[in-house]
Design a protein around this motif. Structure first.
Motif, PDB file in Angstrom:
ATOM      1  N   ALA A 112       0.842  -1.203   0.000  1.00 28.10           N
ATOM      2  CA  ALA A 112       0.000   0.000   0.000  1.00 28.10           C
ATOM      3  C   ALA A 112       0.875   1.251   0.000  1.00 28.10           C
ATOM      4  N   ALA A 113       1.985   1.202   0.718  1.00 26.53           N
ATOM      5  CA  ALA A 113       2.901   2.345   0.749  1.00 26.53           C
ATOM      6  C   ALA A 113       3.566   2.533  -0.614  1.00 26.53           C
ATOM      7  N   THR A 114       3.959   1.426  -1.227  1.00 29.31           N
ATOM      8  CA  THR A 114       4.603   1.487  -2.540  1.00 29.31           C
ATOM      9  C   THR A 114       3.665   2.064  -3.594  1.00 29.31           C
ATOM     10  N   LYS A 115       2.397   1.704  -3.496  1.00 30.98           N
ATOM     11  CA  LYS A 115       1.413   2.172  -4.468  1.00 30.98           C
ATOM     12  C   LYS A 115       0.937   3.592  -4.178  1.00 30.98           C
ATOM     13  N   GLY A 116       1.344   4.140  -3.034  1.00 29.53           N
ATOM     14  CA  GLY A 116       0.971   5.510  -2.715  1.00 29.53           C
ATOM     15  C   GLY A 116      -0.376   5.640  -2.021  1.00 29.53           C
ATOM     16  N   VAL A 117      -0.954   4.534  -1.597  1.00 27.87           N
ATOM     17  CA  VAL A 117      -2.237   4.579  -0.905  1.00 27.87           C
ATOM     18  C   VAL A 117      -2.034   5.094   0.518  1.00 27.87           C
ATOM     19  N   LEU A 118      -0.968   4.630   1.159  1.00 29.51           N
ATOM     20  CA  LEU A 118      -0.591   5.086   2.488  1.00 29.51           C
ATOM     21  C   LEU A 118       0.827   5.643   2.414  1.00 29.51           C
ATOM     22  N   HIS A 119       1.132   6.579   3.280  1.00 33.18           N
ATOM     23  CA  HIS A 119       2.475   7.148   3.304  1.00 33.18           C
ATOM     24  C   HIS A 119       3.440   6.134   3.907  1.00 33.18           C
ATOM     25  N   LEU A 120       4.649   6.095   3.395  1.00 30.65           N
ATOM     26  CA  LEU A 120       5.645   5.128   3.852  1.00 30.65           C
ATOM     27  C   LEU A 120       5.924   5.271   5.349  1.00 30.65           C
ATOM     28  N   ASN A 121       6.021   6.492   5.841  1.00 28.78           N
ATOM     29  CA  ASN A 121       6.298   6.703   7.263  1.00 28.78           C
ATOM     30  C   ASN A 121       5.146   6.220   8.134  1.00 28.78           C
ATOM     31  N   THR A 122       3.922   6.365   7.653  1.00 28.43           N
ATOM     32  CA  THR A 122       2.750   5.888   8.387  1.00 28.43           C
ATOM     33  C   THR A 122       2.817   4.376   8.530  1.00 28.43           C
ATOM     34  N   VAL A 123       3.129   3.712   7.438  1.00 28.94           N
ATOM     35  CA  VAL A 123       3.229   2.248   7.457  1.00 28.94           C
ATOM     36  C   VAL A 123       4.355   1.811   8.384  1.00 28.94           C
TER      37      VAL A 123
END
Length: 92
Positions: A61-72
């Motif tokens: 999800a982070a890679t696809k831009g759905v969630l921010h990487l730092n959030t994940v």
């Protein structure tokens, strides 16, 4: 209302992307719920297994831009710490 062909195409693309992202976010939520339930039950083995299943889904999800990487990263770190604490509580 969109007047140009490119604007109409953009609306179609946005609708498809919106649907895909909503499904992906919902999927991540389902995996997180499974981890939360396993932690609440106090079973470290089940929590670890659920965490192992949730981790790649969240990273995707982070890679696809759905969630921010730092959030994940933050969520994974906190979940990992809670699972680790289950083991410490069981031993001590």
């Amino acid at each position: 209302m969109a007047n140009t062909a490119s604007a109409r195409k953009r609306i179609r693309q946005t609708a498809i992307r919106n649907e895909r992202n909503r499904a992906r976010r919902s999927r991540v939520g389902t995996f997180l719920t499974k981890v939360e339930k396993a932690i609440a039950s106090g079973d470290q083995a089940a929590a670890k297994a659920a965490f192992q299943d949730a981790q790649p889904e969240m990273q995707r999800a982070a890679t696809k831009g759905v969630l921010h990487l730092n959030t994940v990263s933050r969520k994974l770190s906190r979940l990992s710490a809670r699972i680790k604490a289950l083991g410490a509580a069981a031993q001590g």
